[in-house]
Write a protein that holds these residues in place. Structure first.
Motif, PDB file in Angstrom:
ATOM      1  N   ARG A   1       0.617  -1.126  -0.048  1.00 31.18           N
ATOM      2  CA  ARG A   1       0.070   0.026   0.036  1.00 31.18           C
ATOM      3  C   ARG A   1       0.990   1.204   0.139  1.00 31.18           C
ATOM      4  N   ASN A   2       1.918   1.145   0.695  1.00 32.32           N
ATOM      5  CA  ASN A   2       2.827   2.541   1.002  1.00 32.32           C
ATOM      6  C   ASN A   2       4.066   2.383   0.399  1.00 32.32           C
ATOM      7  N   LYS A   3       4.620   1.366  -0.050  1.00 33.14           N
ATOM      8  CA  LYS A   3       6.036   1.103  -0.652  1.00 33.14           C
ATOM      9  C   LYS A   3       6.884   1.318   0.644  1.00 33.14           C
ATOM     10  N   SER A   4       6.507   1.173   1.804  1.00 35.51           N
ATOM     11  CA  SER A   4       7.259   1.476   2.956  1.00 35.51           C
ATOM     12  C   SER A   4       6.951   0.594   3.843  1.00 35.51           C
ATOM     13  N   LEU A   5       7.932   0.442   5.143  1.00 35.90           N
ATOM     14  CA  LEU A   5       7.676  -0.686   6.188  1.00 35.90           C
ATOM     15  C   LEU A   5       7.246  -0.020   7.401  1.00 35.90           C
ATOM     16  N   PRO A   6       6.643  -0.888   8.451  1.00 36.71           N
ATOM     17  CA  PRO A   6       6.402  -0.505   9.744  1.00 36.71           C
ATOM     18  C   PRO A   6       7.584  -0.387  10.626  1.00 36.71           C
ATOM     19  N   VAL A   7       7.433   0.632  11.558  1.00 34.99           N
ATOM     20  CA  VAL A   7       8.640   0.755  12.523  1.00 34.99           C
ATOM     21  C   VAL A   7       8.009   0.132  13.989  1.00 34.99           C
ATOM     22  N   TYR A   8       8.909  -0.538  14.676  1.00 37.24           N
ATOM     23  CA  TYR A   8       8.620  -1.033  15.785  1.00 37.24           C
ATOM     24  C   TYR A   8       9.487  -0.427  17.048  1.00 37.24           C
ATOM     25  N   VAL A   9       8.843   0.051  17.965  1.00 42.53           N
ATOM     26  CA  VAL A   9       9.745   0.672  19.282  1.00 42.53           C
ATOM     27  C   VAL A   9       9.322   0.069  20.492  1.00 42.53           C
ATOM     28  N   LEU A  10      10.007  -0.402  21.297  1.00 43.97           N
ATOM     29  CA  LEU A  10       9.862  -0.781  22.554  1.00 43.97           C
ATOM     30  C   LEU A  10       9.439   0.488  23.431  1.00 43.97           C
TER      31      LEU A  10
ATOM     32  N   VAL B   1       5.121  -2.648  23.030  1.00 44.12           N
ATOM     33  CA  VAL B   1       5.828  -2.210  21.933  1.00 44.12           C
ATOM     34  C   VAL B   1       4.714  -1.532  21.211  1.00 44.12           C
ATOM     35  N   GLU B   2       5.218  -0.354  20.370  1.00 46.42           N
ATOM     36  CA  GLU B   2       4.342   0.537  19.387  1.00 46.42           C
ATOM     37  C   GLU B   2       4.952   0.163  18.192  1.00 46.42           C
ATOM     38  N   VAL B   3       3.897  -0.026  17.294  1.00 43.82           N
ATOM     39  CA  VAL B   3       4.383  -0.038  15.928  1.00 43.82           C
ATOM     40  C   VAL B   3       3.848   1.326  15.073  1.00 43.82           C
ATOM     41  N   THR B   4       4.734   1.682  14.122  1.00 41.52           N
ATOM     42  CA  THR B   4       4.032   2.873  13.361  1.00 41.52           C
ATOM     43  C   THR B   4       4.021   2.582  12.000  1.00 41.52           C
ATOM     44  N   LEU B   5       2.995   2.846  11.264  1.00 39.01           N
ATOM     45  CA  LEU B   5       2.660   2.583  10.055  1.00 39.01           C
ATOM     46  C   LEU B   5       3.388   3.598   9.061  1.00 39.01           C
ATOM     47  N   PRO B   6       3.589   3.469   7.957  1.00 41.42           N
ATOM     48  CA  PRO B   6       4.013   4.667   6.887  1.00 41.42           C
ATOM     49  C   PRO B   6       2.953   5.776   7.008  1.00 41.42           C
ATOM     50  N   THR B   7       1.829   5.465   7.351  1.00 41.10           N
ATOM     51  CA  THR B   7       0.567   6.530   7.419  1.00 41.10           C
ATOM     52  C   THR B   7       0.788   7.315   8.712  1.00 41.10           C
ATOM     53  N   GLY B   8       1.587   7.049   9.430  1.00 41.60           N
ATOM     54  CA  GLY B   8       1.664   7.651  10.736  1.00 41.60           C
ATOM     55  C   GLY B   8       0.614   7.037  12.028  1.00 41.60           C
ATOM     56  N   GLU B   9       0.101   6.158  11.524  1.00 43.40           N
ATOM     57  CA  GLU B   9      -0.955   5.423  12.662  1.00 43.40           C
ATOM     58  C   GLU B   9      -0.161   4.729  13.426  1.00 43.40           C
ATOM     59  N   LEU B  10      -0.644   4.627  14.771  1.00 41.95           N
ATOM     60  CA  LEU B  10       0.297   4.035  15.942  1.00 41.95           C
ATOM     61  C   LEU B  10      -0.436   3.032  16.405  1.00 41.95           C
TER      62      LEU B  10
ATOM     63  N   ALA C   1       1.292  -5.891  15.487  1.00 39.66           N
ATOM     64  CA  ALA C   1       1.123  -5.806  14.305  1.00 39.66           C
ATOM     65  C   ALA C   1      -0.520  -6.611  14.091  1.00 39.66           C
ATOM     66  N   ARG C   2      -0.925  -7.406  14.908  1.00 36.89           N
ATOM     67  CA  ARG C   2      -2.185  -8.032  14.905  1.00 36.89           C
ATOM     68  C   ARG C   2      -3.128  -6.758  14.855  1.00 36.89           C
ATOM     69  N   ALA C   3      -2.826  -5.956  15.782  1.00 36.25           N
ATOM     70  CA  ALA C   3      -3.894  -4.841  16.176  1.00 36.25           C
ATOM     71  C   ALA C   3      -3.930  -3.934  14.693  1.00 36.25           C
ATOM     72  N   ALA C   4      -2.882  -3.832  14.199  1.00 32.20           N
ATOM     73  CA  ALA C   4      -2.469  -3.000  13.063  1.00 32.20           C
ATOM     74  C   ALA C   4      -3.434  -3.554  11.856  1.00 32.20           C
ATOM     75  N   LEU C   5      -3.293  -4.788  11.923  1.00 27.89           N
ATOM     76  CA  LEU C   5      -3.919  -5.605  10.575  1.00 27.89           C
ATOM     77  C   LEU C   5      -5.420  -5.491  10.776  1.00 27.89           C
ATOM     78  N   GLU C   6      -5.855  -5.591  11.829  1.00 32.05           N
ATOM     79  CA  GLU C   6      -7.450  -5.649  12.192  1.00 32.05           C
ATOM     80  C   GLU C   6      -7.809  -4.426  11.952  1.00 32.05           C
TER      81      GLU C   6
END
Lengths: 227, 227
Positions: free
Chosen positions: A169-178, A192-201, A217-222
């Motif tokens: 979708r975004n030609k980019s990867l999600p970023v994970y932070v503890l 852990v927080e994951v930030t999508l290329p769209t800025g969503e957290l 990651a599952r929360a983001a996929l949902e």
């Protein structure tokens, strides 16, 4: 009624052939011929045998899929159109005993009649030989109707799937932070927080960083409607 | 977690106790404690195990009931309120592992949470020991939730039931007449008409007068909403 070839296709040789005959008897035929039994009670039973066989198999095949997706896979397999297709593959339509009127009006090709008979046959095998035998026959008959690789791919771990989705979708990867840890050393929890290329957290918690990432990651996929 | 008394109530001693623990783990608890597994997948499986166990038993207990009534009996037993009641009888609510918030807001008493855990326990027994063991445990747990005698009475033959209904409603009995016969002697079919005290007329066909009467009585009962 000769059901030898059918029994071969079904992969079950009946001890009580009468059960198979009843499974193939539509209510319109029973009524016309004054027979007491039609296939409706066997259909009631077969529906439940099918449901458990598919549930058990889906549970084992997709050890990482959440309940919602297992339900979706199961309903695809047990829906009328799928069962009618299986019935046609077995040549069941040639064996169903239908009332004259129903037969003249194309009842033999109707999905609802074929699907009911298919379920009744599953019920008949169950009564004839028990759950394990019925399950084996059902899984063989259903085999090629399982969802294709695309669906199986969904069983992959959440992190890999999220990566594919954001690449797409975004030609980019999600970023994970503890972001935090809790509790004593022997029972530590990780946030852990994951930030999508769209800025969503999205957040996730787990007994290891890896598990917390999976949850995030599952929360983001949902949220993305991909779960 | 101590589940000894619970295993006794369930009538199953687990080989893999972890399965029972997962069955009792609500998603809110799993999330809070960073556990990977909650009871949702087991609930998916248990729902199907319950459905087949009840279907098989209903099929055997009521050999004369049509499919529609079997379905009604089954749905009474597997509905949320019934399952929650069974869960309470087993003291399941004391064992469920709930997230703090959910627990503080009375989640432990909620029918949906109890019913889901009950199904998950059935799924756990099935995975631990197979269909027959699960079926036995389920039937014991459900036993007193089967419909009462009124419902069982419905399994009586259609002619007797129609007689009771017209006595009740019209203080009078239905009248049966043999209206026609078809076919050669070795395969004769009989047509019977039944007239209700209200003047309404219903037809039935069978390989004997008695069977044709049953069919006619069933048609009348269906019309009267008593079937």
């Amino acid at each position: 009624m000769d059901t030898d070839d059918l029994q071969e296709c079904i992969h079950h040789r009946f001890t009580q052939v009468k059960l198979l005959e009843t499974a193939l008897t539509h209510s319109t035929y029973a009524y016309e011929h004054g027979e007491e039994k039609d296939n409706e009670r066997l259909e009631f039973l077969g529906d439940a045998v099918l449901e458990l066989s598919i549930s058990e198999e889906a549970f084992a095949r997709f050890p990482n899929l959440p309940e919602g997706q297992l339900t979706r896979i199961r309903s695809r397999l047990v829906r009328e159109a799928s069962l009618a297709a299986m019935a046609r593959e077995l040549g069941l339509h040639e064996h169903i005993r239908l009332g004259r009127g129903e037969d003249m009006h194309g009842g033999r090709e109707r999905d609802s009649i074929l699907s009911d008979a298919m379920e009744a046959v599953f019920g008949a095998i169950f009564l004839d030989a028990g759950y394990e035998t019925a399950r084996h026959a059902i899984l063989r008959i259903c085999e090629k109707h399982w969802p294709d690789e695309v669906m199986e791919a969904k069983a992959k771990d959440y992190k890999s799937r999220l990566q594919e989705v954001t690449q797409d979708r975004n030609k980019s990867l999600p970023v994970y932070v503890l972001s935090d840890t809790h509790g004593p050393d022997h029972a530590k929890l990780f946030d852990v927080e994951v930030t999508l290329p769209t800025g969503e957290l999205f957040h996730g918690r787990g007994t290891s960083v890896k598990r917390a990432e999976q949850t995030a990651a599952r929360a983001a996929l949902e949220h993305l409607g991909e779960e």
